[in-house]
Design an enzyme around this catalytic site. Structure first.
Site, PDB file in Angstrom:
ATOM      1  N   HIS A   8      45.525 -33.288  41.630  1.00 22.53           N
ATOM      2  CA  HIS A   8      45.174 -34.716  41.550  1.00 22.53           C
ATOM      3  C   HIS A   8      44.510 -34.955  40.188  1.00 22.53           C
ATOM      4  CE1 HIS A   8      42.792 -38.327  42.504  1.00 22.53           C
ATOM      5  NE2 HIS A   8      43.573 -38.505  43.541  1.00 22.53           N
ATOM      6  N   ASP A  33      39.115 -27.977  45.209  1.00 20.09           N
ATOM      7  CA  ASP A  33      39.188 -29.404  45.504  1.00 20.09           C
ATOM      8  C   ASP A  33      39.594 -29.509  46.974  1.00 20.09           C
ATOM      9  OD1 ASP A  33      39.949 -31.981  45.989  1.00 20.09           O
ATOM     10  OD2 ASP A  33      41.125 -32.225  44.160  1.00 20.09           O
ATOM     11  N   GLN A  71      41.661 -32.904  50.449  1.00 18.62           N
ATOM     12  CA  GLN A  71      42.679 -33.008  51.503  1.00 18.62           C
ATOM     13  C   GLN A  71      42.590 -31.871  52.517  1.00 18.62           C
ATOM     14  OE1 GLN A  71      44.479 -35.610  51.914  1.00 18.62           O
ATOM     15  NE2 GLN A  71      44.257 -36.603  49.927  1.00 18.62           N
ATOM     16  N   LYS A 117      37.791 -39.736  53.507  1.00 24.02           N
ATOM     17  CA  LYS A 117      39.065 -39.160  53.956  1.00 24.02           C
ATOM     18  C   LYS A 117      38.903 -38.442  55.291  1.00 24.02           C
ATOM     19  CE  LYS A 117      40.766 -38.555  49.245  1.00 24.02           C
ATOM     20  NZ  LYS A 117      41.870 -39.493  49.098  1.00 24.02           N
ATOM     21  N   CYS A 144      48.305 -40.369  42.015  1.00 20.99           N
ATOM     22  CA  CYS A 144      47.313 -39.750  41.113  1.00 20.99           C
ATOM     23  C   CYS A 144      47.648 -38.297  40.822  1.00 20.99           C
ATOM     24  CB  CYS A 144      45.899 -39.852  41.675  1.00 20.99           C
ATOM     25  SG  CYS A 144      45.305 -41.514  41.766  1.00 20.99           S
TER      26      CYS A 144
HETATM   27  N1  PMP Z   1      41.549 -34.617  44.945  1.00 15.99           N
HETATM   28  C1  PMP Z   1      42.506 -34.796  45.866  1.00 15.99           C
HETATM   29  C2  PMP Z   1      43.381 -33.632  46.235  1.00 15.99           C
HETATM   30  C3  PMP Z   1      42.658 -36.044  46.471  1.00 15.99           C
HETATM   31  O1  PMP Z   1      43.603 -36.228  47.378  1.00 15.99           O
HETATM   32  C4  PMP Z   1      41.791 -37.100  46.103  1.00 15.99           C
HETATM   33  C5  PMP Z   1      41.936 -38.487  46.711  1.00 15.99           C
HETATM   34  N2  PMP Z   1      43.238 -38.970  46.730  1.00 15.99           N
HETATM   35  C6  PMP Z   1      40.807 -36.853  45.155  1.00 15.99           C
HETATM   36  C7  PMP Z   1      40.703 -35.601  44.596  1.00 15.99           C
HETATM   37  C8  PMP Z   1      39.845 -37.922  44.729  1.00 15.99           C
HETATM   38  O2  PMP Z   1      39.069 -38.318  45.817  1.00 15.99           O
HETATM   39  P1  PMP Z   1      38.130 -39.620  45.713  1.00 15.99           P
HETATM   40  O3  PMP Z   1      39.040 -40.732  45.273  1.00 15.99           O
HETATM   41  O4  PMP Z   1      37.617 -39.798  47.101  1.00 15.99           O
HETATM   42  O5  PMP Z   1      37.072 -39.330  44.718  1.00 15.99           O
END
Ligand code: PMP
Length: 416
Positions: free
Chosen positions: A128, A205, A208, A231, A374
């Site tokens: 991401h 990270d 997910q 999430k 993203c």
């Molecule tokens: N890393 C991953 C793997 C994600 O899926 C996400 C959210 N889509 C993020 C980071 C960023 O999370 P947040 O927008 O809650 O800061």
């Protein structure tokens, strides 16, 4: 047998989420955008109202009753986060605004203390943006080098290439546990083991993975873990950066202000102990309390039970998608937690733009995510403008998947 197990589960859980009763374009909402954010159970909504109505006051500062209650609730929530991921110490839990904030904080702090010109940081092709850009910015600041683990043909990480990338200059590896675009679960244990063999710390990270898998940071032995409350049925604006105490003690604070100090004078300021050293300003104590309630809610059902249910939904969805002509599922057949990405092609082989499919699904009440999610480097690797991602949570049902598949077939008929 399956139905027997899930009927109670569905009835109880679906009814706990008020938003699921909304009609979207006159259709029952089928919410399959859970990897972006989950919906909130009544228990969490009530917790927010309860906190503001009954004990709102700033934490850690007051001797008065409300401030002490608020402080206690906030610190109890920290304990719940520590228990959720099996951290050894509560002070290893730093409250942040979310995964993005956690990773930026780490990149800045770790970067200040540990990175110099020519050092190397390893991420992967499927990250991401939140797990790419902070490291890229750090590399620019420090003239360090960002290395990328490539993917194999089946879109899993190329671990042989990772072994080659690990060098005496590697200072940190930062990898998603579960890919937000593909849903695949990376072999994080192996990555951590290989990195540690070379004395390199690993940041996971967990945006997910924490909502879908049982995480034990001590067993994993990861050095850092980042995740977001929103999430996992919790509120927005709250996340966690877990770090092993031995690391956090060594790293400098990122933001200055209240809470993070021990003593302030114009000559010299000294910093607070962990975790407050990293928590400048008034923390999101209403958010931490509400997330604590979300965790209680999840644990009442059992993460393993939820994971079993979600795995069933993903397998059920992937099987049905595979039967639709000209649908390409990414990383088909690989084990996935929570999400499936795909694209639809016309009979002549041209791509139907994922946005068009997303808009038609929305007209039928089905919410999916379309675009680059993203994860532009991964989407570029797939050589498409984006994908369609359907992602599940505990309140989804096989009926939701059936509705989604019917709506998808109808959309394809209109666009083909
Ligand atoms: N890393 C991953 C793997 C994600 O899926 C996400 C959210 N889509 C993020 C980071 C960023 O999370 P947040 O927008 O809650 O800061």
């Amino acid at each position: 047998m399956y139905l027997e197990y899930c009927i109670d589960f569905y009835r109880m859980k679906h009814d706990d989420f008020p938003i699921l009763f909304e009609l979207i374009n006159n259709n029952r909402l089928v919410y399959l955008d859970n990897a972006a954010t989950t919906q909130k159970p009544q228990a969490v909504l009530d917790a927010i109202v309860h906190a503001y109505s009954r004990w709102n006051a700033n934490v850690h500062r007051g001797v008065h009753y409300l401030s002490q209650v608020a402080t206690q609730k906030h610190e109890e929530a920290r304990k719940k986060m520590a228990q959720l991921i099996h951290a050894q110490l509560d002070e290893e839990i730093i409250f942040t605004k979310g995964t993005t904030d956690s990773l930026n904080m780490l990149a800045f702090s770790f970067g200040e203390a540990m990175i110099k010109e020519g050092d190397e940081i390893i991420v992967s092709q499927l990250e991401h943006h939140s797990n790419i850009v902070p490291w890229q910015m750090l590399c620019e600041r420090k003239k360090a080098i960002l290395k990328v683990i490539p993917l194999k043909e089946d879109l899993s990480l190329n671990i042989e290439a990772f072994k080659e990338l690990l060098s005496p200059s590697t200072r940190l590896v930062s990898i998603a546990h579960v890919s937000n675009l593909l849903g695949i679960v990376n072999p994080i244990e192996e990555i951590i083991r290989l990195a540690h063999e070379k004395g390199v710390p690993v940041c996971v990270d967990g945006a997910q993975s924490v909502p879908h898998l049982k995480i034990d940071v001590q067993k994993l032995d990861c050095d850092f873990l980042a995740f977001s409350a929103h999430k996992m049925y919790g509120p927005t604006g709250l996340g966690v950066l877990y770090g092993k105490k031995k690391w956090l003690d060594k790293l400098p604070p990122v933001e200055g202000g209240g809470e993070m100090i021990e003593h302030v004078s114009f000559e010299k300021t000294t910093y607070n102990v962990l975790p407050y050293k990293f928590e400048a300003g008034t923390p999101n104590y209403i958010g931490s309390y509400a997330f604590g309630q979300a965790i209680d809610y999840v644990q009442q059902i059992g993460l393993e039970c939820i994971a079993k249910h979600e795995d069933d939904l993903i397998a059920y969805m992937e099987k049905q998608l595979a039967e639709i002509p000209h649908v390409k599922i990414y990383a088909a057949g690989l084990f996935k937690a929570g999400a499936v990405s795909f694209n639809v092609y016309r009979a002549d082989g041209t791509l139907i733009h994922p946005f068009d499919v997303g808009v038609l699904l929305d007209r039928q009440g089905v919410a999916v995510r379309t675009g680059h999610h993203c994860a532009e480097p991964l989407v570029n690797h797939l050589q498409v403008p984006g994908t369609i991602r359907a992602s599940v949570a505990m309140y989804n049902t096989r009926n939701d998947i059936d509705t989604f598949i019917i709506a998808l077939k109808r959309s394809i008929m209109m666009l083909d």
